[in-house]
Write a protein that holds these residues in place. Structure first.
Motif, PDB file in Angstrom:
ATOM      1  N   VAL A  10       0.854  -1.187   0.000  1.00 49.32           N
ATOM      2  CA  VAL A  10       0.000   0.000   0.000  1.00 49.32           C
ATOM      3  C   VAL A  10       0.893   1.242   0.000  1.00 49.32           C
ATOM      4  O   VAL A  10       1.680   1.443   0.942  1.00 49.32           O
ATOM      5  CB  VAL A  10      -0.924   0.018   1.230  1.00 49.32           C
ATOM      6  CG1 VAL A  10      -1.769   1.300   1.242  1.00 49.32           C
ATOM      7  CG2 VAL A  10      -1.818  -1.214   1.249  1.00 49.32           C
ATOM      8  N   ALA A  11       0.779   2.047  -1.055  1.00 53.04           N
ATOM      9  CA  ALA A  11       1.609   3.253  -1.194  1.00 53.04           C
ATOM     10  C   ALA A  11       3.068   2.921  -0.870  1.00 53.04           C
ATOM     11  O   ALA A  11       3.763   3.676  -0.198  1.00 53.04           O
ATOM     12  CB  ALA A  11       1.099   4.370  -0.291  1.00 53.04           C
ATOM     13  N   ALA A  12       3.518   1.776  -1.359  1.00 53.75           N
ATOM     14  CA  ALA A  12       4.804   1.219  -0.939  1.00 53.75           C
ATOM     15  C   ALA A  12       5.957   1.795  -1.751  1.00 53.75           C
ATOM     16  O   ALA A  12       5.911   1.868  -2.986  1.00 53.75           O
ATOM     17  CB  ALA A  12       4.785  -0.302  -1.061  1.00 53.75           C
ATOM     18  N   ARG A  13       6.976   2.201  -1.016  1.00 58.07           N
ATOM     19  CA  ARG A  13       8.235   2.634  -1.602  1.00 58.07           C
ATOM     20  C   ARG A  13       9.252   2.709  -0.466  1.00 58.07           C
ATOM     21  O   ARG A  13       8.928   3.148   0.632  1.00 58.07           O
ATOM     22  CB  ARG A  13       8.098   4.004  -2.276  1.00 58.07           C
ATOM     23  CG  ARG A  13       9.402   4.508  -2.908  1.00 58.07           C
ATOM     24  CD  ARG A  13       9.166   5.711  -3.821  1.00 58.07           C
ATOM     25  NE  ARG A  13       8.663   6.869  -3.094  1.00 58.07           N
ATOM     26  CZ  ARG A  13       8.288   8.012  -3.685  1.00 58.07           C
ATOM     27  NH1 ARG A  13       8.329   8.108  -5.011  1.00 58.07           N
ATOM     28  NH2 ARG A  13       7.841   9.023  -2.970  1.00 58.07           N
ATOM     29  N   GLY A  14      10.448   2.252  -0.746  1.00 56.41           N
ATOM     30  CA  GLY A  14      11.479   2.343   0.267  1.00 56.41           C
ATOM     31  C   GLY A  14      12.084   3.733   0.302  1.00 56.41           C
ATOM     32  O   GLY A  14      11.977   4.513  -0.653  1.00 56.41           O
ATOM     33  N   GLN A  15      12.699   4.066   1.429  1.00 59.53           N
ATOM     34  CA  GLN A  15      13.404   5.336   1.512  1.00 59.53           C
ATOM     35  C   GLN A  15      14.496   5.369   0.441  1.00 59.53           C
ATOM     36  O   GLN A  15      15.300   4.452   0.342  1.00 59.53           O
ATOM     37  CB  GLN A  15      14.025   5.511   2.891  1.00 59.53           C
ATOM     38  CG  GLN A  15      13.008   5.823   3.970  1.00 59.53           C
ATOM     39  CD  GLN A  15      13.661   6.142   5.305  1.00 59.53           C
ATOM     40  OE1 GLN A  15      14.883   6.291   5.395  1.00 59.53           O
ATOM     41  NE2 GLN A  15      12.857   6.240   6.349  1.00 59.53           N
ATOM     42  N   GLY A  16      14.499   6.427  -0.348  1.00 56.72           N
ATOM     43  CA  GLY A  16      15.454   6.527  -1.435  1.00 56.72           C
ATOM     44  C   GLY A  16      14.954   5.929  -2.733  1.00 56.72           C
ATOM     45  O   GLY A  16      15.632   6.012  -3.760  1.00 56.72           O
ATOM     46  N   GLY A  17      13.781   5.276  -2.704  1.00 54.84           N
ATOM     47  CA  GLY A  17      13.224   4.724  -3.932  1.00 54.84           C
ATOM     48  C   GLY A  17      12.871   5.821  -4.918  1.00 54.84           C
ATOM     49  O   GLY A  17      12.434   6.909  -4.524  1.00 54.84           O
ATOM     50  N   ARG A  18      13.021   5.523  -6.201  1.00 57.05           N
ATOM     51  CA  ARG A  18      12.800   6.541  -7.224  1.00 57.05           C
ATOM     52  C   ARG A  18      11.535   6.281  -8.047  1.00 57.05           C
ATOM     53  O   ARG A  18      11.304   6.916  -9.059  1.00 57.05           O
ATOM     54  CB  ARG A  18      14.011   6.586  -8.175  1.00 57.05           C
ATOM     55  CG  ARG A  18      15.370   6.596  -7.499  1.00 57.05           C
ATOM     56  CD  ARG A  18      15.602   7.859  -6.726  1.00 57.05           C
ATOM     57  NE  ARG A  18      15.777   9.012  -7.608  1.00 57.05           N
ATOM     58  CZ  ARG A  18      15.993  10.256  -7.180  1.00 57.05           C
ATOM     59  NH1 ARG A  18      15.998  10.504  -5.885  1.00 57.05           N
ATOM     60  NH2 ARG A  18      16.151  11.243  -8.039  1.00 57.05           N
ATOM     61  N   HIS A  19      10.732   5.336  -7.618  1.00 56.10           N
ATOM     62  CA  HIS A  19       9.539   4.982  -8.372  1.00 56.10           C
ATOM     63  C   HIS A  19       8.294   5.563  -7.703  1.00 56.10           C
ATOM     64  O   HIS A  19       8.320   5.994  -6.543  1.00 56.10           O
ATOM     65  CB  HIS A  19       9.410   3.460  -8.484  1.00 56.10           C
ATOM     66  CG  HIS A  19       9.319   2.769  -7.156  1.00 56.10           C
ATOM     67  ND1 HIS A  19       8.136   2.594  -6.467  1.00 56.10           N
ATOM     68  CD2 HIS A  19      10.284   2.221  -6.368  1.00 56.10           C
ATOM     69  CE1 HIS A  19       8.369   1.970  -5.332  1.00 56.10           C
ATOM     70  NE2 HIS A  19       9.664   1.721  -5.241  1.00 56.10           N
ATOM     71  N   LEU A  20       7.207   5.553  -8.444  1.00 61.14           N
ATOM     72  CA  LEU A  20       5.937   5.967  -7.869  1.00 61.14           C
ATOM     73  C   LEU A  20       5.525   5.010  -6.756  1.00 61.14           C
ATOM     74  O   LEU A  20       5.783   3.801  -6.843  1.00 61.14           O
ATOM     75  CB  LEU A  20       4.856   5.982  -8.953  1.00 61.14           C
ATOM     76  CG  LEU A  20       4.948   7.103 -10.002  1.00 61.14           C
ATOM     77  CD1 LEU A  20       4.003   6.803 -11.159  1.00 61.14           C
ATOM     78  CD2 LEU A  20       4.619   8.457  -9.374  1.00 61.14           C
ATOM     79  N   PRO A  21       4.907   5.480  -5.693  1.00 56.32           N
ATOM     80  CA  PRO A  21       4.408   4.575  -4.643  1.00 56.32           C
ATOM     81  C   PRO A  21       3.510   3.501  -5.262  1.00 56.32           C
ATOM     82  O   PRO A  21       2.703   3.776  -6.152  1.00 56.32           O
ATOM     83  CB  PRO A  21       3.628   5.503  -3.716  1.00 56.32           C
ATOM     84  CG  PRO A  21       4.271   6.843  -3.911  1.00 56.32           C
ATOM     85  CD  PRO A  21       4.651   6.900  -5.356  1.00 56.32           C
ATOM     86  N   LEU A  22       3.676   2.279  -4.775  1.00 55.78           N
ATOM     87  CA  LEU A  22       3.051   1.121  -5.407  1.00 55.78           C
ATOM     88  C   LEU A  22       1.893   0.583  -4.566  1.00 55.78           C
ATOM     89  O   LEU A  22       2.037   0.372  -3.352  1.00 55.78           O
ATOM     90  CB  LEU A  22       4.088   0.016  -5.601  1.00 55.78           C
ATOM     91  CG  LEU A  22       3.600  -1.269  -6.268  1.00 55.78           C
ATOM     92  CD1 LEU A  22       3.277  -1.010  -7.739  1.00 55.78           C
ATOM     93  CD2 LEU A  22       4.661  -2.365  -6.137  1.00 55.78           C
TER      94      LEU A  22
END
Length: 577
Positions: free
Chosen positions: A350-362
């Motif tokens: 849910v709105a997933a992205r790691g710190q430093g990730g460069r992609h749209l939240p998943l």
């Protein structure tokens, strides 16, 4: 709270301050040993107070009085006391070694546990710096906490006993003798902040030097491939020179801070000797009393220097304590939680992205048993996103991951990571045997289970051909193995876990295509109901029959000032796919 715990808490707060509460259990466990060593030390100190007094009696009642019987009596007594002091010193030394070593081992174990228990997303110090803290700083704390407490108690006892004997011999000279104490304390109070600053410089320099050496040894194959061994070695000389300069600067300062009290004490001893000598010449004081007085005064110099030195040693120990506290602080620990409830292995992002990730939240739902390809440009954050499922990476604000309906943020990390097994591209192997490395996942695994995992990873036949088996030695970081062999051993190790979800993150990138295809087929056949999440830029892993293929899209908000999307250029092998 027990009496020992209260004493440990009091000692910790008084010696190191309230920020050292994490050290209290170590001090508590060490207290019985400290008490036993202190008892033998005080016994030796008590015996050490007797010889000057016996010398006085031997001179005044034996030599000066011309009494041969008294001479024999006091000479024999001195010999017996000397033997007893020697024996108690030997016992004290052996006990000191045993219990101080036990305390150091306990402290190092505590710090290692703190490092291993830190949150996976929290960055650790450089390896060399961490080693300097686990080795050098723990030794500094142990020396001060164990030896310091003993030295303080023993010195106070010797000072009290010596002072009592001085006042018994001549109270006016005794007052003169103790006049040095306030002068020494005033000087050391002025010097203490400078001592602490120099200790901080030396500790930081030592950590940087250690990190440089660790990096050099770890990167030796790269240096050789570049022919850069000499250039790297040349860079070592300035680092060493800088560290030596810091050590010399610190040593000069310590010598100065030690010399000033010694000069003050020497001046007062000279004054006592002159004043006492005049009294002997005038016939108002026996010669034996003067000799005994000088002996007791000399015996007090060491304990006084110890107490004054401990004041400065505490400043150095505080530096080591601050460096260790950064590792041991409570907010650095991996937050716990409940064990995951049984489930089939469904994931929801849910709105997933790691710190430093460069992609749209998943936002993504993966049903149990599904095979999913996680795709996208290099560096966009695929590995970090997958690691969120095992709490091996820090999530961006608002990101959440659920395993079988449970938010992983509230689950016990150790249990979670047995349910969500992540096999990275560059796994870590450890010195020891193959079996020891495999049983890190399951210490109770039988040899048959180890062989089954190796067979699934495509290594069993190769090991049987070599005739080494499970006892095959593995060198540091698996340097005696090929990259593909290291990857397959790591895969076999993961297959021993009771996983619901298996994350293959470029896990077979160094294995030839036919072998990799056979390994993947074996895994899918043996674990048909498990969820498989694959990250692969090329090779047979991308040819699996996936239920879902998820392409991570760059976040337009993270474009550079030139209008280019980050990570726009892929690796050459991605372009070849």
């Amino acid at each position: 709270m027990t009496l020992r715990a209260r004493l440990a808490g009091l000692a910790t707060r008084r010696v190191f301050g309230p920020e050292a509460s994490w050290l209290q259990p170590v001090i508590s466990r060490a207290l019985p040993g400290i008490g036993l060593v202190l008892a033998t030390s005080l016994a030796a100190a008590a015996l050490g107070l007797a010889p000057p007094w016996l010398t006085k009696q031997l001179i005044d009642k034996g030599l000066v009085a011309g009494d041969a019987q008294a001479l024999w009596l006091y000479a024999g007594a001195m010999f017996a006391v000397g033997l007893a002091a020697l024996g108690s010193g030997v016992v004290n030394s052996l006990l000191h070694l045993r219990f101080s070593a036990a305390m150091l081992a306990d402290l190092r174990g505590r710090m290692l546990g703190a490092v291993l228990g830190q949150a996976a997303a929290r960055p650790l110090p450089q390896v060399g710096e961490a080693m300097a803290r686990l080795d050098g700083d723990t030794a500094e704390i142990q020396r001060f906490a164990f030896d310091g407490l003993l030295a303080a108690a023993g010195s106070v006892f010797r000072l009290a006993g010596g002072a009592a004997m001085l006042f018994a011999l001549e109270w006016r000279l005794a007052l003169l003798a103790v006049a040095a104490t306030p002068l020494n304390l005033a000087f050391l109070a002025w010097a203490r902040p400078r001592t602490q600053a120099r200790a901080e410089e030396v500790r930081a320099g030592r950590g940087a030097l250690s990190s440089w050496l660790v990096e050099t040894l770890a990167g030796l194959p790269t240096l050789r491939s570049l022919g850069a061994e000499a250039a790297r070695a040349d860079a070592f000389a300035p680092l060493q020179a800088g560290q030596i300069a810091l050590l010399i600067r610190q040593r000069r300062w310590l010598e100065l801070t030690g010399a000033v009290p010694q000069v003050v004490n020497a001046a007062l001893r000279s004054a006592v000797l002159v004043a006492g000598g005049l009294m002997v010449i005038a016939g108002t004081w026996p010669l034996g009393s003067l000799i005994a007085f000088i002996a007791y005064l000399g015996m007090m110099t060491g304990p006084l220097q110890n107490l004054l030195g401990l004041y400065h040693a505490q400043a150095q120990a505080q530096v080591a304590l601050a460096r260790l506290s950064a590792l041991a602080k409570a907010d650095a620990a991996e937050p716990g939680g409940r064990a995951p409830a049984p489930g089939p292995g469904a994931l929801r992002f849910v709105a997933a992205r790691g710190q430093g990730g460069r992609h749209l939240p998943l936002d993504l739902t993966i049903r149990a048993g599904a095979r999913v390809l996680l795709d996208g440009p290099s560096g966009i954050g695929k590995s970090t996103l997958a690691a969120l499922a095992a709490r091996l990476a820090a999530p961006a604000p608002g990101a959440r991951v659920f395993l079988d309906g449970e938010d992983v943020a509230g689950l016990d990390p150790a249990a979670l990571r047995r349910a969500v097994a992540v096999v990275p591209q560059a796994p870590a192997l450890f010195c020891g045997t193959l079996a020891e490395n495999l049983r890190l996942s399951d210490p109770a695994a039988t040899d048959a289970e180890l062989w089954q995992a190796l067979d699934d990873a495509g290594l069993a036949d190769l090991l049987r051909q070599r005739g080494q088996g499970l006892a095959m030695p593995i060198a540091e970081a698996g340097r005696n193995l090929s990259g593909g062999e290291r990857q397959r051993i790591a895969l076999a190790r993961a297959l021993l876990l009771p996983f619901r979800v298996l994350v293959l993150d470029e896990s077979l990138s160094e294995v030839d295509a036919p072998t990799a295809a056979a390994i993947l087929s074996a895994i899918l056949a043996r674990h048909p109901g498990r969820t498989i999440l694959v990250i692969a830029h090329a090779g047979p892993a991308r040819a699996l029959a996936f239920d879902q293929a998820v392409m991570l899209a760059p976040d337009p908000a993270l474009r550079s000032s030139r209008g280019e999307a980050p990570n726009q250029r892929e690796k050459a092998r991605e372009n070849a796919v």
